[in-house]
Design an enzyme around this catalytic site. Structure first.
Site, short mmCIF file in Angstrom:
data_model
loop_
_atom_site.label_atom_id
_atom_site.label_comp_id
_atom_site.label_asym_id
_atom_site.label_seq_id
_atom_site.Cartn_x
_atom_site.Cartn_y
_atom_site.Cartn_z
N ASP A 1 0.67 -1.27 -0.18
CA ASP A 1 -0.14 -0.07 0.08
C ASP A 1 0.74 1.27 -0.05
OD1 ASP A 1 -1.50 -1.93 0.33
OD2 ASP A 1 -2.77 -1.17 2.06
N GLU B 1 1.56 -8.94 11.90
CA GLU B 1 1.17 -8.53 10.35
C GLU B 1 2.60 -8.15 9.80
OE1 GLU B 1 -0.97 -4.82 10.31
OE2 GLU B 1 -1.68 -5.18 7.83
#
Ligand code: GLC
Length: 438
Positions: A171, A403
């Site tokens: 992202d 994550e």
């Protein structure tokens, strides 16, 4: 933790994140819907212990496919107000072929499902049963590849574009920084949700989000018509990770159609795409000064001469010849592989903009490690592959199923931890199951 306990914990994470609608969320609170490439990796993990759930993961994603073959990056099967932008933002009804039944986004993510089907075939005990499953789903994946080559390759060169940074899966990579400089989006009024779950210093800024939202507003104003988007989107990029996943999936479809039999036309078409794509990939996306694959900014007609973990993913798809592969590994070793670092940082640690804590601007991600591990094995770089695998397992063992992870070993000594972002993150669990079983 010993291997059995790690496997048990990983399985627990996946089962906890599995939803009654038949798919797995990436992470509670932070990502409460179905994400496309997450589901692919999750299905690989599930296939190690519950093949029915793995099939259901794929099915719940394919159900959202549009009439033109497009598969969205988020499918909103369920309700949740813990994520922005949620189900009512994307207005995909603007596209005449969008799913009428499922709300979704109108952007996509790396096309991993082709090779995931091959992984399911490899892992399933009952080969007849899984082949039957694959046989009835494979044409949807083929149709998705057909969509990419017919809608996302405006110059007919076998490379497909992404029109949004969220399509890349990486992202807020520094790759996009110069593109943001070409834009001046409005200061949108919206409520971020991610920073209520995770420390804001590890996430993109509000201003970065304005850019992300603005591109979607442009796509909406084009009614998600790919031809118009290609003309108007300020973000139009060939991404080596995205294209490598497409090529790897092409290869898997060719193999699987071969096993199924009698699919000559599709195999022939896939082989044509494959040949053309591989050539353009090497001609256009390999930087001979950096000795690495890089991104290409189509909108501004220039290469983006920066290295990230995406640069090494073409190994997984067999894209470089042996000579290029050797150079690529040298680059990996020299820039990312120092003895004080865990492999593989998501962005070049020798660059000024490297940030070891911030999302895709430096931290290690487990899915990229898995892809690169497979690529190293494919080319016989066994020592490096072993190192990558062991370090990936070490990180999860130390920090849990986070994550993303700080690539600097010193961080763990100095601050006692280095795992960031969401907890009990599904693909971290799924892919560790696969790595532990290699
Ligand atoms: C983040 C990641 C993306 C992932 C999603 C859900 O947006 O950048 O790659 O698919 O989270 O886990």
């Amino acid at each position: 933790m010993n291997k059995d306990n790690l496997l048990k914990e990983a399985k627990r994470v996946l089962l906890d994140n599995f939803q009654p609608e038949g798919f797995t969320i990436p992470c509670k609170g932070l990502y409460p819907f179905q994400w496309k490439w997450d589901s692919g990796f999750i299905a690989i993990g599930l296939a190690h212990f519950d093949i029915e759930k793995a099939k259901s993961e794929i099915d719940s994603l394919l159900k959202s496919q549009w009439g033109n073959g497009f598969i969205p990056h988020i499918v909103f099967h369920n309700d949740s107000d813990t994520y922005f932008p949620g189900p009512d933002f994307h207005h995909t009804y603007l596209h005449p072929e969008a799913s009428k039944k499922y709300k979704s986004s109108g952007i996509t993510q790396p096309p991993v499902i082709g090779f995931v089907l091959e992984e399911l075939y490899r892992l399933a005990e009952d080969k007849d049963d899984i082949l039957c499953f694959i046989e009835s789903r494979i044409d949807s994946v083929y149709k998705n590849h057909h969509y990419f080559y017919s809608h996302r390759d405006p110059f007919d060169e076998g490379l497909v574009y992404i029109y949004h940074n969220w399509e890349s899966g990486t992202d807020n990579s520094p790759m996009w920084d110069h593109i943001w400089e070409t834009m001046d989006p409005p200061d949108y009024d919206f409520e971020r949700k991610d920073t209520t779950h995770v420390d804001a210093s590890q996430r993109p800024t509000k201003r970065e989000y304005d850019h992300y939202i603005h591109i979607i507003e442009i796509a909406k104003s084009c009614n998600y018509d790919d031809r118009l988007i290609a003309e108007r989107s300020p973000f139009l990029v060939y991404d080596p990770l995205f294209n490598a996943m497409l090529l790897k999936s092409n290869e898997s479809l060719i193999k699987l159609y071969g096993i199924i039999g009698d699919q000559y036309e599709k195999v022939e078409q896939l082989e044509k795409w494959q040949e053309k794509s591989k050539k353009s990939f090497n001609d256009k996306l390999f930087d001979h000064n950096l000795n690495a694959y890089i991104h290409y900014d189509i909108r501004n007609s220039k290469p983006i001469p920066l290295i990230s973990s995406s640069s090494f993913t073409p190994l997984f798809a067999g894209i470089p010849n042996k000579e290029k592969a050797v150079k690529l590994i040298q680059t990996l070793q020299e820039r990312f592989g120092g003895e004080n670092s865990y492999l593989c940082a998501s962005f070049d640690p020798t660059e000024e903009r490297f940030n070891p804590k911030k999302y895709w601007r430096g931290p290690v991600w487990i899915n990229l490690n898995w892809i690169i591990y497979r690529g190293l094995k494919r080319y016989g770089f066994d020592e490096m592959a072993e190192r990558l695998k062991n370090e990936t397992i070490e990180l999860i063992d130390k920090e849990g199923f986070k994550e993303y992870f700080d690539p600097r070993k010193e961080t763990y000594k100095n601050q006692g931890h280095g795992g960031y972002g969401g907890n009990d993150f599904s693909w971290s669990a799924a892919l560790i199951i696969d790595l532990l079983n290699q």
